[in-house]
Design a protein around this motif. Sequence first.
Motif, PDB file in Angstrom:
ATOM      1  N   ASN A  86      30.922 -59.467  -7.389  1.00  0.00           N
ATOM      2  CA  ASN A  86      32.188 -58.791  -7.090  1.00  0.00           C
ATOM      3  C   ASN A  86      31.975 -57.321  -6.743  1.00  0.00           C
ATOM      4  N   ILE A 107      23.450 -62.824 -20.606  1.00  0.00           N
ATOM      5  CA  ILE A 107      24.586 -63.610 -20.116  1.00  0.00           C
ATOM      6  C   ILE A 107      24.555 -63.663 -18.587  1.00  0.00           C
ATOM      7  N   GLN A 108      23.544 -64.306 -18.095  1.00  0.00           N
ATOM      8  CA  GLN A 108      23.249 -64.360 -16.670  1.00  0.00           C
ATOM      9  C   GLN A 108      24.438 -64.797 -15.817  1.00  0.00           C
ATOM     10  N   GLN A 109      25.144 -65.818 -16.199  1.00  0.00           N
ATOM     11  CA  GLN A 109      26.231 -66.352 -15.380  1.00  0.00           C
ATOM     12  C   GLN A 109      27.365 -65.332 -15.212  1.00  0.00           C
ATOM     13  N   ILE A 110      27.739 -64.660 -16.269  1.00  0.00           N
ATOM     14  CA  ILE A 110      28.828 -63.678 -16.197  1.00  0.00           C
ATOM     15  C   ILE A 110      28.400 -62.467 -15.384  1.00  0.00           C
ATOM     16  N   ILE A 111      27.223 -61.950 -15.646  1.00  0.00           N
ATOM     17  CA  ILE A 111      26.779 -60.758 -14.931  1.00  0.00           C
ATOM     18  C   ILE A 111      26.576 -61.047 -13.454  1.00  0.00           C
ATOM     19  N   ASN A 112      26.210 -62.267 -13.118  1.00  0.00           N
ATOM     20  CA  ASN A 112      26.104 -62.634 -11.700  1.00  0.00           C
ATOM     21  C   ASN A 112      27.463 -62.489 -11.010  1.00  0.00           C
ATOM     22  N   LYS A 113      28.527 -62.904 -11.679  1.00  0.00           N
ATOM     23  CA  LYS A 113      29.868 -62.763 -11.109  1.00  0.00           C
ATOM     24  C   LYS A 113      30.245 -61.298 -10.966  1.00  0.00           C
ATOM     25  N   VAL A 114      29.938 -60.490 -11.977  1.00  0.00           N
ATOM     26  CA  VAL A 114      30.239 -59.053 -11.916  1.00  0.00           C
ATOM     27  C   VAL A 114      29.493 -58.405 -10.758  1.00  0.00           C
ATOM     28  N   ALA A 145      22.669 -57.307 -20.275  1.00  0.00           N
ATOM     29  CA  ALA A 145      23.561 -58.433 -19.982  1.00  0.00           C
ATOM     30  C   ALA A 145      22.918 -59.400 -19.010  1.00  0.00           C
TER      31      ALA A 145
END
Length: 69
Positions: free
Chosen positions: A46, A36-43, A32
């Motif tokens: 958090n 999908i760098q942007q989403i995994i950065n958020k995960v 991931a």
Amino acid sequence: MGFLSQMVRSADVVVLTDSKLIVLTQSSVQKAIKEIQQIINKVLFNLSLILCERLRLTNASLVEKFVVN
């Protein structure tokens, strides 16, 4: 902790109602990160916040236990 360190997990979860789960493995997270760098950065951010809060609470508990008493 178990997820990141590849050690035995320290807790279990029991759900009381029907639930949808996301299974995260180290390989799926690494894939991931690439896709999908942007989403995994958020995960990951958090997860870091959760770990920071747990560490803060643990530190406060230890200070109260050993310094106050």
